[in-house]
Design a protein around this motif. Structure first.
Motif, PDB file in Angstrom:
ATOM      1  N   GLU A 328       0.827  -1.212   0.000  1.00  0.00           N
ATOM      2  CA  GLU A 328       0.000   0.000   0.000  1.00  0.00           C
ATOM      3  C   GLU A 328       0.859   1.258   0.000  1.00  0.00           C
ATOM      4  O   GLU A 328       0.537   2.245  -0.671  1.00  0.00           O
ATOM      5  CB  GLU A 328      -0.947  -0.007   1.200  1.00  0.00           C
ATOM      6  N   ARG A 329       1.956   1.217   0.700  1.00  0.00           N
ATOM      7  CA  ARG A 329       2.827   2.391   0.741  1.00  0.00           C
ATOM      8  C   ARG A 329       3.560   2.599  -0.583  1.00  0.00           C
ATOM      9  O   ARG A 329       3.803   3.736  -0.992  1.00  0.00           O
ATOM     10  CB  ARG A 329       3.819   2.260   1.905  1.00  0.00           C
ATOM     11  N   VAL A 330       3.909   1.502  -1.262  1.00  0.00           N
ATOM     12  CA  VAL A 330       4.513   1.656  -2.594  1.00  0.00           C
ATOM     13  C   VAL A 330       3.546   2.374  -3.522  1.00  0.00           C
ATOM     14  O   VAL A 330       3.935   3.272  -4.290  1.00  0.00           O
ATOM     15  CB  VAL A 330       4.893   0.279  -3.185  1.00  0.00           C
ATOM     16  N   LEU A 331       2.275   2.014  -3.465  1.00  0.00           N
ATOM     17  CA  LEU A 331       1.276   2.585  -4.359  1.00  0.00           C
ATOM     18  C   LEU A 331       1.027   4.063  -4.090  1.00  0.00           C
ATOM     19  O   LEU A 331       0.543   4.785  -4.967  1.00  0.00           O
ATOM     20  CB  LEU A 331      -0.035   1.800  -4.256  1.00  0.00           C
ATOM     21  N   THR A 332       1.369   4.527  -2.906  1.00  0.00           N
ATOM     22  CA  THR A 332       1.233   5.953  -2.596  1.00  0.00           C
ATOM     23  C   THR A 332       2.590   6.656  -2.563  1.00  0.00           C
ATOM     24  O   THR A 332       2.702   7.784  -2.074  1.00  0.00           O
ATOM     25  CB  THR A 332       0.522   6.150  -1.240  1.00  0.00           C
ATOM     26  N   SER A 333       3.611   5.969  -3.086  1.00  0.00           N
ATOM     27  CA  SER A 333       4.983   6.519  -3.149  1.00  0.00           C
ATOM     28  C   SER A 333       5.522   6.871  -1.772  1.00  0.00           C
ATOM     29  O   SER A 333       6.337   7.799  -1.628  1.00  0.00           O
ATOM     30  CB  SER A 333       5.026   7.758  -4.069  1.00  0.00           C
ATOM     31  N   ASP A 334       5.097   6.126  -0.770  1.00  0.00           N
ATOM     32  CA  ASP A 334       5.524   6.391   0.608  1.00  0.00           C
ATOM     33  C   ASP A 334       6.667   5.459   1.000  1.00  0.00           C
ATOM     34  O   ASP A 334       6.571   4.690   1.956  1.00  0.00           O
ATOM     35  CB  ASP A 334       4.331   6.217   1.553  1.00  0.00           C
ATOM     36  N   VAL A 335       7.745   5.501   0.248  1.00  0.00           N
ATOM     37  CA  VAL A 335       8.940   4.745   0.608  1.00  0.00           C
ATOM     38  C   VAL A 335      10.138   5.433  -0.008  1.00  0.00           C
ATOM     39  O   VAL A 335      10.075   5.931  -1.129  1.00  0.00           O
ATOM     40  CB  VAL A 335       8.866   3.273   0.113  1.00  0.00           C
ATOM     41  N   ARG A 336      11.227   5.484   0.737  1.00  0.00           N
ATOM     42  CA  ARG A 336      12.471   6.048   0.214  1.00  0.00           C
ATOM     43  C   ARG A 336      13.586   5.054   0.458  1.00  0.00           C
ATOM     44  O   ARG A 336      14.203   5.055   1.502  1.00  0.00           O
ATOM     45  CB  ARG A 336      12.772   7.402   0.871  1.00  0.00           C
ATOM     46  N   TYR A 337      13.891   4.184  -0.573  1.00  0.00           N
ATOM     47  CA  TYR A 337      13.248   4.195  -1.873  1.00  0.00           C
ATOM     48  C   TYR A 337      12.862   2.782  -2.290  1.00  0.00           C
ATOM     49  O   TYR A 337      12.275   2.567  -3.330  1.00  0.00           O
ATOM     50  CB  TYR A 337      14.173   4.812  -2.922  1.00  0.00           C
ATOM     51  N   ARG A 338      13.200   1.796  -1.476  1.00  0.00           N
ATOM     52  CA  ARG A 338      12.875   0.405  -1.796  1.00  0.00           C
ATOM     53  C   ARG A 338      12.665  -0.363  -0.505  1.00  0.00           C
ATOM     54  O   ARG A 338      13.504  -0.321   0.401  1.00  0.00           O
ATOM     55  CB  ARG A 338      14.030  -0.226  -2.573  1.00  0.00           C
ATOM     56  N   PHE A 339      11.544  -1.066  -0.419  1.00  0.00           N
ATOM     57  CA  PHE A 339      11.333  -1.970   0.702  1.00  0.00           C
ATOM     58  C   PHE A 339      12.117  -3.254   0.474  1.00  0.00           C
ATOM     59  O   PHE A 339      12.160  -3.779  -0.646  1.00  0.00           O
ATOM     60  CB  PHE A 339       9.854  -2.327   0.856  1.00  0.00           C
TER      61      PHE A 339
END
Length: 347
Positions: A328-339
């Motif tokens: 869900e966070r990837v889809l909202t660009s809420d990660v810097r920069y890779r899980f």
């Protein structure tokens, strides 16, 4: 066959769950890898949600994999028990077509065998790296240099090679002006690699929210694409534009930013079509291209390049139970920069 712990998607609409998957016993040319870390790629999300076509559920995804060799087949010569290794987006190819013979297995004319959701040589469906172990033919196992932090190495096996390959092919380097569209998992790697190659790098992002990061990674310029003035100011500027965005964009607006004989190459893969006006290509003799991952030799070259230039992805390490949250966070660009999944949490 033997059974290992994994995370799988039961369907396109259900959350991923803990489960088990079967692995084949290592054959003469196989390598058994105990997985340490697995990156989360936007491709994983597109796949499990059925956005790129039919999916053989239940499916374990993950094609950014690093770990250690725990067993090798009798004919294996490239890897030994204890080696630090990685597996990317493919685990086999026909080895016989013109593209495979040229070292471009990613473009196998008979279709390479993907790390997940493909039919393997034994007729089973491949299951990916959100699991504790994987068995792979030695020719598709990469050596991961010790200079790359182990927990950060996994995203190089997709995000790293996906951006390195077009930058190398279109000869990003001194004297070249390169624009990177998007500052996500792919984009931040494109910036780091292009800078290390010696190019003058500009980031084109929807907002200026990640400007400080972009400049810290080595970009010389950073512009917001939400501002129409950006497209006026940068017209006829770039030799190469690498589009890392997996969503629809106005391709023609970006093509106009290319100078004479410039190329825009897509590495992001939106499920929707991207309309191109041919007259936009006529001006400045522009090209619009696509690029997949790299072949095995080029992927090893990328890993060695990153080790030599101190390049590693920016990651957020998570336990296996947080995968659905991470999606869900990837889809909202809420990660810097890779899980990256700490696979120890699956054992």
């Amino acid at each position: 066959m033997f059974t290992v712990n994994a995370i799988a998607a039961p369907s396109a609409t259900e959350p991923l769950v803990r489960t088990t998957v079967e692995r084949r016993d290592p054959g003469p040319r196989d390598v058994l890898i105990e997985i340490s870390y697995a990156g989360i790629c936007h491709s994983d999300i597109h796949t499990v949600r059925g956005e790129w076509g039919e999916v053989p559920y239940p499916l374990t995804v993950g094609h950014e994999i690093v770990g250690h060799v725990t067993k090798v087949g009798a004919e294996v010569t490239r890897h030994r028990v204890g080696d630090r290794v990685g597996v990317g987006c493919m685990v086999n190819s026909c080895r016989e077509c013109a593209n495979c013979r040229a070292g471009q297995e990613q473009y196998c004319l008979n279709g390479n065998v993907g790390t997940y959701a493909s039919t393997d040589r034994d007729g089973t469906v491949t299951q990916g790296g959100y699991s504790t172990h994987i068995v792979v033919d030695e020719d598709f196992v990469l050596r991961v240099p010790e200079a790359i932090p182990h927990e950060a190495a996994a995203p190089l096996l997709c995000a790293g090679i996906t951006t390195y390959s077009p930058l190398a092919h279109w000869k990003a380097g001194p004297g070249k002006k390169v624009a990177v569209v998007g500052m996500g998992g792919l984009g931040h790697m494109a910036v780091k690699i292009a800078v290390a190659m010696g190019a003058e790098v500009t980031v084109l992002s929807q907002t200026l929210g990640k400007k400080d990061d972009g400049l810290r990674f080595g970009a010389e310029h950073y512009h917001a694409t939400s501002d129409p003035a950006t497209f006026e100011a940068l017209a006829n500027t770039f030799d190469l534009i690498v589009n890392t965005v997996s969503a629809p964009i106005d391709v023609n607006a970006y093509l106009r930013l290319l100078r004479l004989d410039g190329t825009m190459v897509n590495v992001g893969a939106p499920p929707e079509a991207l309309p191109v006006k041919v007259f936009t290509l006529f001006s400045n003799r522009r090209s619009f291209a696509g690029s997949s991952i790299g072949g095995i030799a080029e992927t090893q070259e990328m890993l060695d390049f990153c080790a030599g230039h101190g390049i590693a992805p920016e990651i957020e390490l998570i336990d296996a139970d947080r995968v659905n949250e991470a999606y869900e966070r990837v889809l909202t660009s809420d990660v810097r920069y890779r899980f990256v999944i700490d696979v120890d949490s699956l054992r």
